[in-house]
Design an enzyme around this catalytic site. Structure first.
Site, PDB file in Angstrom:
ATOM      1  N   ASP A  21       0.098  -3.255  -6.194  1.00 50.90           N
ATOM      2  CA  ASP A  21      -1.120  -2.465  -6.387  1.00 50.90           C
ATOM      3  C   ASP A  21      -2.208  -2.890  -5.400  1.00 50.90           C
ATOM      4  O   ASP A  21      -2.128  -3.949  -4.779  1.00 50.90           O
ATOM      5  CB  ASP A  21      -1.598  -2.661  -7.837  1.00 50.90           C
ATOM      6  CG  ASP A  21      -2.317  -1.445  -8.379  1.00 50.90           C
ATOM      7  OD1 ASP A  21      -2.802  -0.625  -7.570  1.00 50.90           O
ATOM      8  OD2 ASP A  21      -2.406  -1.309  -9.610  1.00 50.90           O
TER       9      ASP A  21
ATOM     10  N   ASP B  94      -3.112   7.805 -10.884  1.00 51.50           N
ATOM     11  CA  ASP B  94      -3.337   7.190 -12.202  1.00 51.50           C
ATOM     12  C   ASP B  94      -3.457   8.249 -13.283  1.00 51.50           C
ATOM     13  O   ASP B  94      -3.574   7.922 -14.457  1.00 51.50           O
ATOM     14  CB  ASP B  94      -4.605   6.333 -12.180  1.00 51.50           C
ATOM     15  CG  ASP B  94      -4.303   4.906 -11.768  1.00 51.50           C
ATOM     16  OD1 ASP B  94      -3.116   4.576 -11.622  1.00 51.50           O
ATOM     17  OD2 ASP B  94      -5.255   4.130 -11.592  1.00 51.50           O
TER      18      ASP B  94
HETATM   19  C1  GLA Z   1      -4.236   0.439 -11.181  1.00 48.66           C
HETATM   20  C2  GLA Z   1      -2.905   1.151 -11.225  1.00 48.66           C
HETATM   21  C3  GLA Z   1      -2.496   1.362 -12.651  1.00 48.66           C
HETATM   22  C4  GLA Z   1      -2.398   0.034 -13.353  1.00 48.66           C
HETATM   23  C5  GLA Z   1      -3.701  -0.718 -13.230  1.00 48.66           C
HETATM   24  C6  GLA Z   1      -3.574  -2.129 -13.736  1.00 48.66           C
HETATM   25  O1  GLA Z   1      -5.242   1.221 -11.678  1.00 48.66           O
HETATM   26  O2  GLA Z   1      -2.973   2.343 -10.529  1.00 48.66           O
HETATM   27  O3  GLA Z   1      -1.275   2.047 -12.719  1.00 48.66           O
HETATM   28  O4  GLA Z   1      -1.345  -0.701 -12.801  1.00 48.66           O
HETATM   29  O5  GLA Z   1      -4.140  -0.785 -11.892  1.00 48.66           O
HETATM   30  O6  GLA Z   1      -4.742  -2.827 -13.611  1.00 48.66           O
END
Ligand code: GLA
Length: 708
Positions: free
Chosen positions: A447, A511
């Site tokens: 990420d 997301d």
């Molecule tokens: C980001 C990712 C999510 C999740 C969060 C965790 O927003 O896109 O899918 O993994 O971080 O903190």
């Protein structure tokens, strides 16, 4: 030296003329079959009959326009050497040529620069790759402001632009506009590919659409700052340039030093966006993506994020593992919240060892439990970041990108580590290497949750080197752990491009698990990228990022067309939901071979109803999804015409269960039709189509077609 240079693809030709030195593109379009007449391209080339108010010598728009030739538009190179040599006019020095590549090398004696333009055409897909290398031959520094990776002259029929705008949870939004007057610059200064300005653009004939229109597609394969510049001069010359956006002082070339631009990927298509996408998808599959992404069936994933967030409690985890395995899920991914002290998003990034309270015996008990239940184990990490509240930051506050004494601005409470410092990259490599060596981890969700702002390294801009250092770190890890798959996530789809995809088998597209938003996001995404790497999850009934409630059917149909997964609390499913979910998981497993190896088609319907499908390469199987996005304006439906089928084959059309009984009754005449399907000739399905009843908004149906 022959001055006409041709690269021939399966369906396109790209012809350059270097008679004036810097090449001019004489042709880029449908394949020219008879090469004996290529000289005709040089005949009848007079551009203007009136020289009034123009230069006496018309300056051609070359594949690398330069200011020192009298060109008055945006040059492909901008820089200076102590305020001198800001306008260049390169001379061709040498050319290396093969059937699928051209490598032009130029010298600018006055400015003491060497320039190399690398051009490759992949004959099978017609994708043209270009990049630029600039070298300082002088003995003083050369300050580089802009060096286009590629510039292209555009023909007069390029009248419409399709661009990709977006935001967090709203990536890849397609925006159209007429070709601008003057200059339009799509820029990204966020240090990652960005949610906002995807580095790609389509330019084509008026009203080009999925199935028709002449178009060019352009993409910069780069995960840092970028600029796409589209320009129409007052005289009517049109060009596009793509390249890395450089901050002031970011590239100062010392004597002998060179700058290598990212690669651009571009392509011509005669029949609209679907054709263009097939070319980019095939190219990505063959030349960009790690081979595992194509070779092994993409496992059904479960991700803990929207089920648990930071509450990693052993009983909850155990029960999720059990539920996931009962459903037939194949990979269990432990998202954020597992490492030392990570109880919310204010702390702990950088401290990459298991939290002793949540995982007193490390991750082994959980991983063993996952493996015993027949699933692979995946782990979330965000290596490039550090929270000020972390052991790492307390020990090494100097390890972050910064512009001290300006304030260290945080984003999601975090700062960005300066990966170009070898001690930082080594620390990250060692931390990840330890995790991957100690545990049975087959997948990393990598990420990256904030934009880079004020990214300085000892005061100088560090976006370029940060991007290269990231690629190097990924490469180093992949070499040590070739079987570990990596997902590129950046708060969802903030880092999806051909640069990062050389190191990633999957992307987290957004997301947002809101199926309606996802339809739009996935549609835009699919213009350039293939479905098998598109992370697509069934989220909770009430979407956590939009608050919208959507049926399981719509959520499943939407996720089915990517790399399918689940991201919801499996413990709270009703028995009916559980059964339905299992059905969709089984369906995905039955269909994934088709879904991930076929050709994708976006149907041209209307604003209220969307359609998307995949047809196998032999055209004998297809799966389409029709989605009623909103309440239609008209009472009567429009016919749905399919794409990609063989007109000469007879297909059996079936609705895949579960089907809303009202649709079922309206569409098919009898129970028998439902069981056995309806036979229809491919030509009819393509040319006339079928008339489907208008279902309620926010519903969808799956149509399977096969040759019995
Ligand atoms: C980001 C990712 C999510 C999740 C969060 C965790 O927003 O896109 O899918 O993994 O971080 O903190």
């Amino acid at each position: 030296m022959d001055t006409l240079h041709t690269l021939q693809g399966q369906k396109t030709s790209y012809v350059l003329d270097s008679s004036l030195g810097m090449p001019v593109c004489r042709y880029w379009g449908q394949r020219l079959h008879d090469e004996s007449h290529l000289d005709d391209l040089l005949k009848l080339q007079a551009k203007s009959f009136q020289a009034a108010a123009l230069l006496n010598q018309l300056v051609p728009l070359t594949i690398f326009p330069e200011q020192g030739t009298g060109f008055w538009g945006n040059p492909a190179l901008s820089g200076h050497r102590a305020q001198q040599h800001w306008a260049t006019a390169f001379h061709l020095n040498s050319l290396q040529q093969s059937p699928d590549s051209l490598n032009f090398q130029f010298i600018e004696e006055h400015a003491q620069l060497s320039l190399t333009l690398e051009i490759l055409l992949d004959a099978e897909t017609d994708v043209l790759q270009r990049r630029t290398i600039l070298q300082n031959l002088g003995n003083t520094p050369y300050h580089l402001n802009w060096c286009a990776a590629a510039a292209f002259e555009l023909p007069h029929w390029s009248q419409e632009l399709l661009m990709f705008h977006g935001n967090w949870t709203n990536e890849f939004q397609m925006v159209r506009q007429p070709f601008p007057i003057g200059t339009l610059s799509r820029e990204n200064r966020r240090g990652r590919t960005s949610h906002n300005s995807f580095p790609g653009m389509i330019i084509g004939s008026p009203q080009f659409c999925e199935t028709s229109g002449e178009i060019y597609g352009f993409h910069l394969g780069w995960s840092g700052n970028h600029r796409i510049l589209v320009e129409c001069s007052a005289e009517g010359d049109r060009q596009i340039q793509l390249g890395e956006l450089l901050m002031p002082g970011e590239q100062v070339l010392s004597p002998d030093e060179s700058y290598t631009s990212p690669w651009t990927y571009s392509c011509y298509a005669q029949d609209g966006l679907n054709e263009l996408s097939h070319k980019f998808h095939t190219f990505a599959r063959k030349h960009i993506l790690p081979q595992r992404a194509m070779r092994t069936p993409r496992p059904v994933q479960f991700n803990t994020w929207e089920a648990l967030y930071f509450d990693h409690e052993w009983e909850a985890l155990k029960s999720l593992v059990q539920k996931a395995s009962d459903l037939g899920i194949e990979r269990f991914v432990l998202d954020d919240g597992w490492f030392c002290n990570r109880n919310d998003d204010h702390r702990a990034l950088g401290d990459w060892w298991p939290d002793p309270t949540k995982y007193p015996d490390g991750l082994k008990p959980l991983i063993d439990c996952v493996l015993e239940h027949g699933m692979e184990f995946g782990l979330w990490v965000e290596p490039e970041m550090v929270n000020p509240d972390s052991q790492l930051y307390r020990q090494h506050p100097d390890w972050v990108l910064n512009l001290d004494p300006l304030p260290r601005t945080t984003g999601r409470n975090q700062l960005v580590l300066d990966l170009s410092r070898s001690e930082v990259s080594d620390y990250l490599f060692n931390s990840l290497n330890k995790l991957l060596s100690e545990y049975s981890i087959s997948y990393l969700k990598w990420d990256m949750n904030r934009d880079l702002t004020m990214a300085g390294h000892e005061g100088t801009p560090a976006y370029h080197q940060q991007t290269h250092a990231l690629y190097a770190l990924l490469n180093r890890l992949r070499e040590c752990h070739p079987m570990v798959e990596i997902e590129s996530c950046a708060s969802g789809g903030g880092r999806i491009d051909f640069g990062i995809l050389k190191y990633a088998e999957r992307v987290w597209t957004s997301d947002s698990n809101d199926a309606l938003l996802r339809q739009k996001i996935q549609r835009g995404y699919s213009v350039f990228f293939p479905p098998e790497i598109m992370g697509a999850h069934i989220g909770p009934a009430e979407c956590h990022t939009s608050g919208r409630k959507l049926s399981l059917q719509l959520r499943a149909h939407t996720a089915l067309f990517g790399h399918f997964g689940m991201e919801l609390d499996l413990r709270v499913l009703s028995p009916e939901e559980n059964t339905l979910l299992k059905q969709y998981i089984d369906l995905y497993k039955q269909q994934r071979d088709l879904l991930h190896h076929g050709q994708n088609y976006r149907l041209e319907l209307d604003d209220a109803r969307w359609g998307y499908g995949v047809v196998s390469l032999d055209q004998k199987r297809a799966l389409f999804c029709l989605i009623q996005m909103e309440v239609p304006l008209n009472r009567f439906s429009q016919r749905v015409r399919f794409c990609g089928l063989n007109p000469n084959y007879q297909y059996r059309l079936q609705l895949l269960p579960p089907v809303d009984p009202s649709i079922h009754k309206l569409l098919l005449q009898s129970e028998n039709d439902y069981e056995n399907g309806i036979l229809m000739q491919g030509e009819m399905l393509l040319k006339s189509g079928i008339l489907l009843p208008m279902p309620f908004p926010e519903t969808s149906i799956l149509i399977q077609l096969d040759v019995p």
